[in-house]
Motif scaffolding. Structure first.
Motif, short mmCIF file in Angstrom:
data_model
loop_
_atom_site.label_atom_id
_atom_site.label_comp_id
_atom_site.label_asym_id
_atom_site.label_seq_id
_atom_site.Cartn_x
_atom_site.Cartn_y
_atom_site.Cartn_z
N SER A 196 -9.09 -12.96 8.21
CA SER A 196 -9.48 -12.34 6.94
C SER A 196 -10.46 -11.19 7.15
O SER A 196 -10.79 -10.48 6.20
CB SER A 196 -10.13 -13.40 6.03
N MET A 197 -10.90 -10.97 8.40
CA MET A 197 -11.97 -10.00 8.67
C MET A 197 -11.38 -8.62 8.93
O MET A 197 -11.06 -8.26 10.07
CB MET A 197 -12.84 -10.49 9.83
N MET A 198 -11.28 -7.86 7.86
CA MET A 198 -10.69 -6.53 7.96
C MET A 198 -11.61 -5.54 8.66
O MET A 198 -11.14 -4.60 9.33
CB MET A 198 -10.33 -6.02 6.57
N LYS A 199 -12.91 -5.70 8.52
CA LYS A 199 -13.86 -4.78 9.16
C LYS A 199 -13.69 -4.80 10.67
O LYS A 199 -13.71 -3.74 11.33
CB LYS A 199 -15.29 -5.14 8.78
N VAL A 200 -13.50 -5.98 11.23
CA VAL A 200 -13.30 -6.10 12.67
C VAL A 200 -12.03 -5.36 13.09
O VAL A 200 -12.01 -4.66 14.11
CB VAL A 200 -13.22 -7.59 13.07
N PHE A 201 -10.98 -5.50 12.30
CA PHE A 201 -9.72 -4.81 12.62
C PHE A 201 -9.93 -3.29 12.59
O PHE A 201 -9.41 -2.56 13.44
CB PHE A 201 -8.64 -5.24 11.64
N ALA A 202 -10.66 -2.82 11.62
CA ALA A 202 -10.88 -1.38 11.49
C ALA A 202 -11.65 -0.82 12.68
O ALA A 202 -11.47 0.35 13.05
CB ALA A 202 -11.65 -1.08 10.20
N HIS A 203 -12.50 -1.64 13.31
CA HIS A 203 -13.28 -1.19 14.45
C HIS A 203 -12.59 -1.45 15.78
O HIS A 203 -13.08 -1.03 16.83
CB HIS A 203 -14.65 -1.88 14.44
N VAL A 263 11.09 2.54 2.01
CA VAL A 263 10.53 1.20 2.13
C VAL A 263 9.80 0.86 0.83
O VAL A 263 8.84 1.54 0.44
CB VAL A 263 9.55 1.11 3.31
N ALA A 264 10.29 -0.17 0.15
CA ALA A 264 9.66 -0.64 -1.08
C ALA A 264 8.65 -1.72 -0.73
O ALA A 264 8.96 -2.64 0.03
CB ALA A 264 10.71 -1.19 -2.05
N ILE A 265 7.44 -1.60 -1.27
CA ILE A 265 6.36 -2.54 -0.95
C ILE A 265 5.91 -3.24 -2.22
O ILE A 265 5.54 -2.59 -3.21
CB ILE A 265 5.17 -1.81 -0.31
N LEU A 266 5.94 -4.57 -2.18
CA LEU A 266 5.56 -5.38 -3.34
C LEU A 266 4.48 -6.37 -2.94
O LEU A 266 4.71 -7.24 -2.09
CB LEU A 266 6.77 -6.14 -3.89
N ALA A 267 3.32 -6.23 -3.53
CA ALA A 267 2.26 -7.23 -3.35
C ALA A 267 2.43 -8.31 -4.40
O ALA A 267 2.81 -8.03 -5.55
CB ALA A 267 0.89 -6.57 -3.48
N THR A 268 2.17 -9.56 -4.03
CA THR A 268 2.34 -10.66 -4.97
C THR A 268 1.11 -11.55 -5.01
O THR A 268 0.43 -11.74 -4.00
CB THR A 268 3.56 -11.53 -4.58
N GLY A 269 0.81 -12.07 -6.18
CA GLY A 269 -0.31 -13.00 -6.32
C GLY A 269 -1.06 -12.82 -7.61
O GLY A 269 -1.42 -11.70 -7.99
N ASP A 270 -1.31 -13.92 -8.32
CA ASP A 270 -2.07 -13.88 -9.57
C ASP A 270 -3.48 -13.37 -9.37
O ASP A 270 -4.11 -12.85 -10.31
CB ASP A 270 -2.14 -15.29 -10.19
N GLU A 271 -4.01 -13.53 -8.16
CA GLU A 271 -5.42 -13.21 -7.90
C GLU A 271 -5.66 -11.74 -7.61
O GLU A 271 -6.81 -11.30 -7.52
CB GLU A 271 -5.92 -14.05 -6.71
N LEU A 272 -4.59 -10.94 -7.48
CA LEU A 272 -4.73 -9.56 -6.99
C LEU A 272 -4.93 -8.55 -8.11
O LEU A 272 -4.26 -8.60 -9.15
CB LEU A 272 -3.49 -9.17 -6.18
N LEU A 273 -5.83 -7.60 -7.84
CA LEU A 273 -6.02 -6.44 -8.71
C LEU A 273 -6.10 -5.20 -7.84
O LEU A 273 -6.45 -5.27 -6.65
CB LEU A 273 -7.30 -6.58 -9.54
N SER A 321 -5.47 -5.05 -0.97
CA SER A 321 -5.72 -3.98 0.01
C SER A 321 -4.54 -3.72 0.93
O SER A 321 -4.40 -2.61 1.47
CB SER A 321 -6.95 -4.34 0.85
N ASN A 322 -3.69 -4.71 1.14
CA ASN A 322 -2.63 -4.59 2.15
C ASN A 322 -1.71 -3.40 1.93
O ASN A 322 -1.30 -2.72 2.88
CB ASN A 322 -1.76 -5.85 2.16
N THR A 323 -1.36 -3.16 0.68
CA THR A 323 -0.37 -2.12 0.37
C THR A 323 -0.71 -0.79 1.00
O THR A 323 0.17 -0.09 1.52
CB THR A 323 -0.25 -1.95 -1.16
N PHE A 324 -1.98 -0.43 1.00
CA PHE A 324 -2.37 0.90 1.45
C PHE A 324 -2.23 1.06 2.96
O PHE A 324 -1.78 2.10 3.44
CB PHE A 324 -3.79 1.20 0.96
#
Length: 407
Positions: free
Chosen positions: A369-376, A177-187, A201-204
């Motif tokens: 957009s709330m990743m903390k909630v998802f993690a819990h 599975v090849a994973i490509l994140a896209t967006g000028d805003e991403l680091l 963060s999504n890739t991980f």
């Protein structure tokens, strides 16, 4: 294009997926969770000889039919050091667990069932024919088919494969599975961020899910919002032989959402996009030759929910692995509001009531957009399209994020 129901979208995606049949050889040490490509047969007989199941004395049953029989000790048989001789009338051999039963002996007397006398032993109990002996081939015989093709290897099956004298296994190739994140805003994480930049963060999370589902990952990194850069990444995935190309973000049709148009220009056949679900509406599904293409939303929570619903079952089908059992029925801890035309996946915690029933309680804030909630969260409460209000205590379908919680 109208919104596609989740179940129909899943069916269309998985209906096009064909399990991988390519075979590769891996060492036994790397065989965990791999799927056997061929039936595994024994290369030897186990045990290879009649073996003692206990520490004691190997003897002839006819010499000890009643308590009080006296037998002469003529030697010792230990694991790896067989007694070189035969047991005759009135004789016994000291024997240890796993050791070969000497010729002539047909039973083993437990060491605690005998008392030592000068030069030998006296039996305390009668001896049964064949007692405490593991007969040759009790486990398996040479050339016996023990593990069928399609078996998913685990700790018990790896153990028997080793016992059958296999140092390597022929297994089905894992889906790539090849994973490509896209967006000028991403680091990448750990970068010094500018005022308009965010961490990719999504890739991980997606990569971890793919590996857990039985796939291998090719991380294509981050492509800017540029058709040339996106095309180059797609070509890299094709050259690597990826079975699935996953893009993160940019699948909508805004001015900066270039992924769909770029993939179509590169030869992708678009099957469908826009699903009647929340979060995750802008999911894109297509094919590029024999490769599956999934365009997941850039929003992290939406991306992960879509991955659970679409990517995980796709990878597991390609890998010839059974689906993960994530669906469960619990009780709503609070009253749930009525729903609109989209199927909702509501992040929630699980807890047991005083009566021992599992309750699902949604988090107060459900912004995607709330990743903390998802993690819990422990599960996603499933609210079907147009579902009426659901009173507290009512049966409530959920999708488990951690299936082990409910056993």
């Amino acid at each position: 294009m109208s919104l596609l129901p989740v179940a129909e979208a899943q069916g269309r995606l998985l209906g096009q997926a064909k399990p991988i049949s390519d075979v590769e050889t891996v060492s036994l040490a790397d065989g965990d969770e791999r799927v056997l490509a061929v039936t595994l047969t024994a290369r030897l007989t186990q045990p290879p000889f009649d073996a003692s199941a206990m520490d004691g004395y190997a003897l002839r049953r006819e010499d000890a039919p009643e308590p009080g029989a006296e037998l002469k000790i003529i030697g010792t048989s230990a694991a790896g050091h067989a007694f070189d001789g035969a047991v005759g009338k009135g004789e016994a051999v000291r024997i240890f667990t796993g050791a070969p039963v000497p010729s002539g002996a047909d039973s083993v007397l437990l060491q605690e069932d005998a008392e030592k006398v000068d030069g030998g032993i006296r039996t305390k109990y009668p001896v049964r024919q064949g007692q405490h002996i593991r007969p040759r081939g009790q486990d398996f015989y040479e050339d016996e088919a023990v593990l069928s093709a399609g078996t998913v290897m685990d700790f018990t099956r790896l153990t028997v494969a080793a016992a059958m004298n296999h140092a390597s296994l022929d297994v089905l190739r894992k889906p790539l599975v090849a994973i490509l994140a896209t967006g000028d805003e991403l680091l990448t994480p750990g970068s010094d961020l500018g005022s308009s930049q965010i961490v990719a963060s999504n890739t991980f999370g997606i990569a971890a899910l793919v590996r857990k589902a039985g796939g291998d990952v090719l991380d294509l990194g981050i492509a800017p919002d540029d058709k040339v850069a996106i095309t180059a990444s797609v070509r890299r995935a094709q050259a690597a032989g990826a079975d699935v190309i996953v893009t993160l973000g940019g699948a909508s049709v805004g001015d900066h959402d270039l992924v769909q148009a770029t993939l179509v220009a590169a030869g992708m056949k678009l099957d469908f996009w826009k699903i009647a679900m929340r979060p995750g509406k802008p999911l894109m599904v297509g094919s590029l030759g024999s490769r599956h293409v999934l365009g997941l939303p850039g929003n992290p929570v939406s991306s992960l929910v879509c991955a659970l619903l679409f990517l995980e079952p796709l990878v597991r089908k390609l890998a010839c692995l059974p689906p993960v059992k994530r669906d469960a029925m619990v009780e709503a801890a609070v009253t749930l509001a009525s729903n609109d035309q989209r199927q909702d996946y509501v992040r929630a915690k699980l807890a047991k009531s005083s009566s021992g029933k599992w309750l699902a309680e949604p988090f107060g804030k459900q912004d995607s957009s709330m990743m903390k909630v998802f993690a819990h969260a422990d599960c996603l409460i499933i609210r079907p399209p147009h579902a009426p209000q659901l009173p507290a205590g009512s049966p409530c379908p959920v999708m488990l994020l951690r299936p082990e919680l409910l056993g």
